[in-house]
Design an enzyme around this catalytic site. Structure first.
Site, PDB file in Angstrom:
ATOM      1  N   ARG A 207      -2.557   9.477   4.994  1.00 21.47           N
ATOM      2  CA  ARG A 207      -3.831   8.585   5.007  1.00 21.47           C
ATOM      3  C   ARG A 207      -4.955   9.652   5.395  1.00 21.47           C
ATOM      4  NH1 ARG A 207      -0.041   5.902   8.652  1.00 21.47           N
ATOM      5  NH2 ARG A 207       1.146   4.106   7.217  1.00 21.47           N
ATOM      6  N   PHE A 223      -0.347  -2.612  -1.942  1.00 22.29           N
ATOM      7  CA  PHE A 223       0.992  -2.320  -1.054  1.00 22.29           C
ATOM      8  C   PHE A 223       0.383  -2.006   0.200  1.00 22.29           C
ATOM      9  CE2 PHE A 223       2.311  -1.884  -5.457  1.00 22.29           C
ATOM     10  CZ  PHE A 223       3.395  -2.905  -5.572  1.00 22.29           C
ATOM     11  N   ASP A 245      -1.401  -7.217  -0.335  1.00 20.12           N
ATOM     12  CA  ASP A 245       0.013  -7.346   0.062  1.00 20.12           C
ATOM     13  C   ASP A 245       0.532  -8.718  -0.259  1.00 20.12           C
ATOM     14  OD1 ASP A 245       1.811  -4.942   1.769  1.00 20.12           O
ATOM     15  OD2 ASP A 245       2.469  -7.053   1.636  1.00 20.12           O
ATOM     16  N   SER A 246       1.910  -8.675  -0.190  1.00 22.64           N
ATOM     17  CA  SER A 246       2.484  -9.963  -0.577  1.00 22.64           C
ATOM     18  C   SER A 246       2.756 -10.444   0.808  1.00 22.64           C
ATOM     19  CB  SER A 246       3.746  -9.848  -1.377  1.00 22.64           C
ATOM     20  OG  SER A 246       4.597  -9.171  -1.062  1.00 22.64           O
ATOM     21  N   ASP A 294       1.149   2.433  -2.800  1.00 23.60           N
ATOM     22  CA  ASP A 294       2.214   2.744  -1.856  1.00 23.60           C
ATOM     23  C   ASP A 294       3.251   1.559  -1.804  1.00 23.60           C
ATOM     24  OD1 ASP A 294       3.590   4.050   0.253  1.00 23.60           O
ATOM     25  OD2 ASP A 294       2.348   3.392   1.969  1.00 23.60           O
ATOM     26  N   CYS A 334       8.632   6.139  -2.101  1.00 23.89           N
ATOM     27  CA  CYS A 334       9.371   6.393  -0.810  1.00 23.89           C
ATOM     28  C   CYS A 334      10.986   6.390  -1.170  1.00 23.89           C
ATOM     29  CB  CYS A 334       9.013   5.511   0.027  1.00 23.89           C
ATOM     30  SG  CYS A 334       9.263   3.773   0.082  1.00 23.89           S
TER      31      CYS A 334
HETATM   32  N1  SAH Z   1       0.681   1.418   2.592  1.00 22.81           N
HETATM   33  C1  SAH Z   1       1.419   0.954   4.089  1.00 22.81           C
HETATM   34  C2  SAH Z   1       2.917   0.796   3.798  1.00 22.81           C
HETATM   35  C3  SAH Z   1       3.399  -0.021   2.481  1.00 22.81           C
HETATM   36  S1  SAH Z   1       5.100  -0.568   2.470  1.00 22.81           S
HETATM   37  C4  SAH Z   1       1.061   1.769   4.910  1.00 22.81           C
HETATM   38  O1  SAH Z   1       0.314   2.838   4.709  1.00 22.81           O
HETATM   39  O2  SAH Z   1       1.396   1.106   6.194  1.00 22.81           O
HETATM   40  C5  SAH Z   1       5.212  -1.586   1.227  1.00 22.81           C
HETATM   41  C6  SAH Z   1       4.297  -2.750   1.224  1.00 22.81           C
HETATM   42  O3  SAH Z   1       4.488  -3.370   0.183  1.00 22.81           O
HETATM   43  C7  SAH Z   1       4.882  -3.889   2.330  1.00 22.81           C
HETATM   44  O4  SAH Z   1       3.740  -4.229   3.171  1.00 22.81           O
HETATM   45  C8  SAH Z   1       5.382  -5.218   1.466  1.00 22.81           C
HETATM   46  O5  SAH Z   1       5.104  -6.208   1.962  1.00 22.81           O
HETATM   47  C9  SAH Z   1       4.686  -4.910   0.147  1.00 22.81           C
HETATM   48  N2  SAH Z   1       5.230  -5.519  -0.927  1.00 22.81           N
HETATM   49  C10 SAH Z   1       6.368  -5.399  -1.321  1.00 22.81           C
HETATM   50  N3  SAH Z   1       6.545  -6.220  -2.598  1.00 22.81           N
HETATM   51  C11 SAH Z   1       5.252  -6.513  -3.089  1.00 22.81           C
HETATM   52  C12 SAH Z   1       4.624  -6.975  -4.066  1.00 22.81           C
HETATM   53  N4  SAH Z   1       5.338  -7.352  -5.249  1.00 22.81           N
HETATM   54  N5  SAH Z   1       3.216  -7.142  -4.163  1.00 22.81           N
HETATM   55  C13 SAH Z   1       2.570  -6.785  -2.963  1.00 22.81           C
HETATM   56  N6  SAH Z   1       3.026  -6.409  -1.975  1.00 22.81           N
HETATM   57  C14 SAH Z   1       4.391  -6.153  -1.852  1.00 22.81           C
END
Ligand code: SAH
Length: 393
Positions: A207, A223, A245-246, A294, A334
């Site tokens: 970040r 995400f 995010d979902s 991410d 990840c």
């Molecule tokens: N970038 C974040 C971590 C992301 S973790 C950070 O820095 O803290 C992955 C994320 O993807 C989660 O919050 C999960 O809710 C989301 N996610 C999973 N599948 C998804 C989808 N199809 N569309 C949108 N978000 C999704």
């Protein structure tokens, strides 16, 4: 008496080099009685002692090694390992929140301990480690003196080990909605209902790597979870951020985080499937200077690798198409099944399909409090590629 496990040749050589797992098909013979989760001694073909670990015949990873010495696995053992892990974090992490124990990388397979200020969040993900949970909690209380130790043992992987899903305070008591500081930002962490232990500490340094790339930029954080990348972008000079995010509960925290930092008028939050958002933005002709991706792990196992590769390729390809000429893509994966080489290939193949030329600026991994144990390659899981995206002339 501890049972004696004689290993096949191919397991022995990996273990001597420092690998910490024995798969169930690498065991030649077990002498003596044991119950699932018990400590056993490992021997090579010549009946030489090579290590000691815990055995769960229910799991494909049957044995995880705790020591290569003839030492008791007791409170003293855990104290030594946890003190070493904590001393290392004090050297490499600046701030009061970090991962204190990272499983195999700290020679404590199956144990995760994250520190969010005064509160520790612990996961014992295997039956063998679960047996020592109370001892570990005592040692953590003594060494780190936290206000509380919260158990986030509701991870699905525990089911493979025959363990129930549970959560709650193991020691002490504290708030479960905590505020931590990261790179000068105020961030809310929900240790009770957030994902994993509540917050992704492994991305802290990635970040920070946004600094210098986002000045005056329009940024898309895909995400976003609780919008930590998005907040960093604003802090490092971005004009506006759209974060997707979902998860409604993640976005609720994201909204509070934006407010807490005084960024509300520059952050737009969208609750949607990110694949749909990327497709829609492309149709609408939306453009960004910087896109961050991410996603959660698409490849949870070797079997799901093909589908995962397609998923990573699709979101990256779509992201590239939204980036203005000369803008940046910060793209992460990840899953340890996706090696750094494979990840770079996926990005490269996405770029040719998107008709873009990429320059690799930086290729990063997880933060220093999540070190990689070289002889145990599964400890390397996070990839974060920073690319400049150019239109073909
Ligand atoms: N970038 C974040 C971590 C992301 S973790 C950070 O820095 O803290 C992955 C994320 O993807 C989660 O919050 C999960 O809710 C989301 N996610 C999973 N599948 C998804 C989808 N199809 N569309 C949108 N978000 C999704």
């Amino acid at each position: 008496m501890r049972a004696k496990v004689i290993l096949k040749e191919k397991a022995t050589s990996k273990i001597i080099k420092g690998f910490l797992w024995v798969y169930s098909n690498e065991i030649e013979k077990v002498d003596g009685d044991f119950s699932p989760g018990d400590i056993v001694d490992l021997y090579d073909q010549n009946r030489s002692f090579i290590g000691r670990g815990y055995f769960n015949p229910l799991s494909k990873i049957a044995i995880r090694i705790l020591t290569r010495r003839d030492e008791e696995i007791n409170r003293n053992f855990f104290k030594n390992a946890i003190v070493k892990a904590w001393e290392y974090r004090k050297r490499v992490v600046n701030g009061s929140s970090c991962r204190v124990v990272f499983s195999e990388a700290d020679f404590l397979p199956g144990l995760i301990v994250d520190k969010f200020g005064e509160v520790l969040v612990i996961q014992t993900l295997t039956l063998g480690m679960e047996r020592f949970k109370e001892t570990i909690a005592d040692v953590l209380s003594e060494v780190l003196q936290p206000m509380g130790i919260y158990e986030r043992n509701d991870a699905t992987v525990r089911e493979v080990e025959g363990l129930p899903k549970i959560k709650g305070f193991l020691r002490g008591k504290a708030q479960t909605l905590l505020e931590i500081e990261e790179n000068g930002l105020r961030i809310l962490v929900d240790v009770e209902n957030g994902q994993k232990t509540g917050y992704f500490l492994d991305q802290r340094e990635n970040r920070k790597a946004l600094e210098g790339l986002v000045d005056e930029a329009e940024v898309l954080d895909v995400f976003c979870y609780t919008a930590s990348f998005a907040l960093h972008a604003i802090r490092f000079g971005a004009k506006r951020v759209v974060a997707v995010d979902s998860s409604a509960s993640a976005l609720e925290l994201a909204k509070n985080n934006a407010e807490l930092n005084g960024f509300s008028n520059r952050v737009e939050l969208i609750e949607e499937n990110a694949f749909d958002t990327l497709r829609r933005f492309q149709k609408e002709g939306r453009k960004f200077d910087v896109v961050i991706i991410d996603p959660p792990s698409f490849a949870k196992s070797q079997k799901s690798l093909e589908g995962a590769i397609r998923g990573y390729k699709e979101i990256n390809l779509r992201a590239m198409k939204l980036i203005r000429d000369g803008g940046f893509l910060i793209t992460c994966s990840c899953s340890h099944h996706i090696t750094p080489e494979l990840f770079k290939e996926i990005i490269s193949s996405a770029s040719s399909d998107a008709n873009r030329i990429l320059k690799l600026i930086e290729f990063r991994h997880q933060a220093k409090d999540h070190p990689v144990l070289l002889p145990h390659p599964e400890t390397l899981y996070l990839k974060c590629g920073i690319y400049q995206v150019l239109k073909k002339p």
